[in-house]
Design a protein around this motif. Structure first.
Motif, PDB file in Angstrom:
ATOM      1  N   VAL A  25      11.957  -1.970 -23.151  1.00  0.00           N
ATOM      2  CA  VAL A  25      11.412  -3.318 -22.950  1.00  0.00           C
ATOM      3  C   VAL A  25       9.968  -3.204 -22.451  1.00  0.00           C
ATOM      4  O   VAL A  25       9.626  -2.266 -21.731  1.00  0.00           O
ATOM      5  N   GLY A  26       9.142  -4.185 -22.850  1.00  0.00           N
ATOM      6  CA  GLY A  26       7.742  -4.164 -22.439  1.00  0.00           C
ATOM      7  C   GLY A  26       7.097  -2.838 -22.808  1.00  0.00           C
ATOM      8  O   GLY A  26       7.238  -2.359 -23.927  1.00  0.00           O
ATOM      9  N   ARG A  27       6.423  -2.241 -21.839  1.00  0.00           N
ATOM     10  CA  ARG A  27       5.756  -0.955 -22.116  1.00  0.00           C
ATOM     11  C   ARG A  27       6.714   0.229 -21.960  1.00  0.00           C
ATOM     12  O   ARG A  27       6.335   1.381 -22.164  1.00  0.00           O
ATOM     13  N   HIS A  28       7.942  -0.033 -21.578  1.00  0.00           N
ATOM     14  CA  HIS A  28       8.884   1.056 -21.312  1.00  0.00           C
ATOM     15  C   HIS A  28       9.459   1.632 -22.603  1.00  0.00           C
ATOM     16  O   HIS A  28       9.951   0.893 -23.450  1.00  0.00           O
ATOM     17  N   ARG A  29       9.429   2.952 -22.710  1.00  0.00           N
ATOM     18  CA  ARG A  29       9.980   3.657 -23.866  1.00  0.00           C
ATOM     19  C   ARG A  29      11.162   4.510 -23.403  1.00  0.00           C
ATOM     20  O   ARG A  29      11.211   4.940 -22.263  1.00  0.00           O
ATOM     21  N   THR A  30      12.090   4.768 -24.333  1.00  0.00           N
ATOM     22  CA  THR A  30      13.312   5.489 -23.950  1.00  0.00           C
ATOM     23  C   THR A  30      13.170   6.996 -24.217  1.00  0.00           C
ATOM     24  O   THR A  30      12.199   7.451 -24.821  1.00  0.00           O
ATOM     25  N   THR A  31      14.186   7.733 -23.812  1.00  0.00           N
ATOM     26  CA  THR A  31      14.087   9.195 -23.641  1.00  0.00           C
ATOM     27  C   THR A  31      13.492   9.935 -24.829  1.00  0.00           C
ATOM     28  O   THR A  31      14.024   9.904 -25.943  1.00  0.00           O
ATOM     29  N   CYS A  32      12.410  10.628 -24.582  1.00  0.00           N
ATOM     30  CA  CYS A  32      11.780  11.483 -25.585  1.00  0.00           C
ATOM     31  C   CYS A  32      10.763  12.370 -24.878  1.00  0.00           C
ATOM     32  O   CYS A  32       9.807  11.872 -24.294  1.00  0.00           O
ATOM     33  N   PRO A 238      14.585  -0.387 -16.479  1.00  0.00           N
ATOM     34  CA  PRO A 238      13.321  -0.917 -15.956  1.00  0.00           C
ATOM     35  C   PRO A 238      13.510  -2.055 -14.956  1.00  0.00           C
ATOM     36  O   PRO A 238      12.778  -2.140 -13.966  1.00  0.00           O
ATOM     37  N   ILE A 239      14.498  -2.890 -15.183  1.00  0.00           N
ATOM     38  CA  ILE A 239      14.703  -4.052 -14.306  1.00  0.00           C
ATOM     39  C   ILE A 239      15.054  -3.626 -12.871  1.00  0.00           C
ATOM     40  O   ILE A 239      14.837  -4.383 -11.924  1.00  0.00           O
ATOM     41  N   PHE A 240      15.565  -2.415 -12.715  1.00  0.00           N
ATOM     42  CA  PHE A 240      15.932  -1.915 -11.384  1.00  0.00           C
ATOM     43  C   PHE A 240      14.933  -0.882 -10.846  1.00  0.00           C
ATOM     44  O   PHE A 240      15.227  -0.189  -9.870  1.00  0.00           O
ATOM     45  N   GLY A 241      13.790  -0.765 -11.494  1.00  0.00           N
ATOM     46  CA  GLY A 241      12.829   0.290 -11.140  1.00  0.00           C
ATOM     47  C   GLY A 241      12.447   0.298  -9.669  1.00  0.00           C
ATOM     48  O   GLY A 241      12.512   1.323  -8.995  1.00  0.00           O
ATOM     49  N   ARG A 242      12.054  -0.896  -9.148  1.00  0.00           N
ATOM     50  CA  ARG A 242      11.599  -0.956  -7.750  1.00  0.00           C
ATOM     51  C   ARG A 242      12.749  -0.696  -6.782  1.00  0.00           C
ATOM     52  O   ARG A 242      12.584  -0.005  -5.783  1.00  0.00           O
ATOM     53  N   GLU A 243      13.904  -1.260  -7.114  1.00  0.00           N
ATOM     54  CA  GLU A 243      15.059  -1.119  -6.221  1.00  0.00           C
ATOM     55  C   GLU A 243      15.481   0.347  -6.103  1.00  0.00           C
ATOM     56  O   GLU A 243      15.725   0.853  -5.004  1.00  0.00           O
ATOM     57  N   ILE A 244      15.552   1.029  -7.239  1.00  0.00           N
ATOM     58  CA  ILE A 244      15.958   2.441  -7.228  1.00  0.00           C
ATOM     59  C   ILE A 244      14.910   3.287  -6.501  1.00  0.00           C
ATOM     60  O   ILE A 244      15.249   4.159  -5.692  1.00  0.00           O
ATOM     61  N   THR A 245      13.633   3.016  -6.764  1.00  0.00           N
ATOM     62  CA  THR A 245      12.564   3.758  -6.076  1.00  0.00           C
ATOM     63  C   THR A 245      12.680   3.576  -4.569  1.00  0.00           C
ATOM     64  O   THR A 245      12.586   4.548  -3.801  1.00  0.00           O
ATOM     65  N   ARG A 246      12.923   2.313  -4.126  1.00  0.00           N
ATOM     66  CA  ARG A 246      13.087   2.048  -2.683  1.00  0.00           C
ATOM     67  C   ARG A 246      14.243   2.848  -2.104  1.00  0.00           C
ATOM     68  O   ARG A 246      14.168   3.391  -1.004  1.00  0.00           O
ATOM     69  N   GLU A 247      15.331   2.922  -2.868  1.00  0.00           N
ATOM     70  CA  GLU A 247      16.505   3.648  -2.347  1.00  0.00           C
ATOM     71  C   GLU A 247      16.196   5.138  -2.166  1.00  0.00           C
ATOM     72  O   GLU A 247      16.645   5.754  -1.197  1.00  0.00           O
ATOM     73  N   PHE A 248      15.421   5.706  -3.092  1.00  0.00           N
ATOM     74  CA  PHE A 248      15.053   7.115  -2.917  1.00  0.00           C
ATOM     75  C   PHE A 248      14.062   7.287  -1.776  1.00  0.00           C
ATOM     76  O   PHE A 248      14.139   8.257  -1.019  1.00  0.00           O
ATOM     77  N   VAL A 249      13.117   6.358  -1.642  1.00  0.00           N
ATOM     78  CA  VAL A 249      12.146   6.453  -0.532  1.00  0.00           C
ATOM     79  C   VAL A 249      12.898   6.401   0.790  1.00  0.00           C
ATOM     80  O   VAL A 249      12.649   7.199   1.709  1.00  0.00           O
ATOM     81  N   ARG A 250      13.858   5.469   0.896  1.00  0.00           N
ATOM     82  CA  ARG A 250      14.647   5.337   2.128  1.00  0.00           C
ATOM     83  C   ARG A 250      15.439   6.603   2.443  1.00  0.00           C
ATOM     84  O   ARG A 250      15.704   6.915   3.604  1.00  0.00           O
ATOM     85  N   SER A 251      15.828   7.333   1.388  1.00  0.00           N
ATOM     86  CA  SER A 251      16.639   8.542   1.607  1.00  0.00           C
ATOM     87  C   SER A 251      15.819   9.631   2.302  1.00  0.00           C
ATOM     88  O   SER A 251      16.380  10.561   2.882  1.00  0.00           O
ATOM     89  N   GLY A 252      14.481   9.548   2.191  1.00  0.00           N
ATOM     90  CA  GLY A 252      13.613  10.519   2.857  1.00  0.00           C
ATOM     91  C   GLY A 252      13.755  11.936   2.307  1.00  0.00           C
ATOM     92  O   GLY A 252      13.582  12.903   3.046  1.00  0.00           O
ATOM     93  N   ARG A 253      14.073  12.038   1.017  1.00  0.00           N
ATOM     94  CA  ARG A 253      14.206  13.383   0.425  1.00  0.00           C
ATOM     95  C   ARG A 253      12.962  13.708  -0.400  1.00  0.00           C
ATOM     96  O   ARG A 253      12.793  13.173  -1.493  1.00  0.00           O
TER      97      ARG A 253
END
Ligand SMILES: [Zn+2]
Ligand SMILES: [Zn+2]
Length: 267
Positions: A25-32, A238-253
């Motif tokens: 969707v939008g500018r997002h392209r799938t696995t390649c 893509p719709i969950f991009g920010r949410e997933i990024t936040r979850e990893f940032v919160r994990s502190g890994r």
């Protein structure tokens, strides 16, 4: 050190991320991923990401599984090289993956059977099935498929250049065992690309659809003692991009990074 050794040790594998999203969707392209200009891992996007001069250098497409977000770029790519003339490609995967492609896609109903066009001897697509858990050599690159846990037959890969340095890719997968056991044992792995499609609150959907959430990936990392490995998260919806990024940032890994479209990795 001999000259040959010097050349070997100085080798760099170049991995260009043409697409790494969980939807188109939008500018997002799938696995390649384009390896050293001549090998594609999956074909979520090809002609819409590369100029024609680069298409002619691609010799092989290594496929993880048959979901369309990993394959749909193959069809315009094959059409284009057929029109350019004099170029064939090898489609490489475990036999069950190739069977699904030939029975359901290259069946003269969905798409022409390019494995016999223009002739069986001189076809535009040549199929090459490779065994699970054994390295197969594609010119200078060794690839080892590992059976994953997804909703269709899917293989992840260990990919190594001639000097033995490499990376691993889970392809699409839910929680699984064998891949992570091998990830623990394999040497000279620079990073592991891992599917995280959904945020933690959608863990049921992740499990049903054969994907991971941040917590599921971190559970695998802890369970198989992989805390010293570098991870690149891929296949984020893509719709969950920010949410997933936040979850990893919160994990502190610090060893977990988000893979970016357009990024080039070198090992
Ligand atoms: Zn899939
Ligand atoms: Zn996918």
């Amino acid at each position: 050190m001999t000259q040959l050794q010097a050349i070997t040790y100085n080798q760099v594998m170049n991995i260009k991320i043409l697409g790494c999203s969980g939807n188109y969707v939008g500018r997002h392209r799938t696995t390649c991923f384009l390896i050293d200009g001549s090998l594609l891992i999956d074909a979520g996007t090809v002609t819409d990401s590369l100029p024609r001069k680069d298409l002619s250098k691609i010799k092989r497409v290594l496929v993880t599984h048959t979901h369309m977000d990993h394959l749909k770029g193959l069809f315009p790519f094959v059409d284009e090289i057929a029109m350019m003339g004099g170029h064939s490609i090898e489609l490489v995967s475990a036999a069950p993956v190739l069977d699904i492609i030939t029975n359901n896609l290259l069946n003269n109903l969905i798409w022409p059977d390019f494995t016999v066009i223009p002739s069986a001897m001189d076809a535009i697509i040549k199929l090459r099935d490779i065994p699970l858990e054994k390295p197969s050599h594609l010119d200078g690159i060794a690839v080892k498929p590992i059976l994953m846990t997804h909703t269709v037959y899917t293989v992840g890969y260990v990919v190594r250049q001639q000097n033995g340095e490499g990376f691993m890719f889970t392809a699409d997968t839910g929680p699984t065992k064998r891949f992570w056991e091998l990830a623990h044992d394999e040497k000279n792995i620079h990073f592991i690309m891992a599917d995280v499609s959904f945020p933690d609150r959608l863990s049921n959907l992740a499990l049903i659809s054969g994907h991971m959430t941040p917590s599921i990936l971190m559970d695998m990392i802890d369970r198989y003692d992989l805390g010293d490995r570098t991870f690149y998260v891929t296949h984020i919806k893509p719709i969950f991009g920010r949410e997933i990024t936040r979850e990893f940032v919160r994990s502190g890994r610090p060893n977990i990074r988000i893979l970016r479209q357009g990024q080039t990795l070198e090992i």
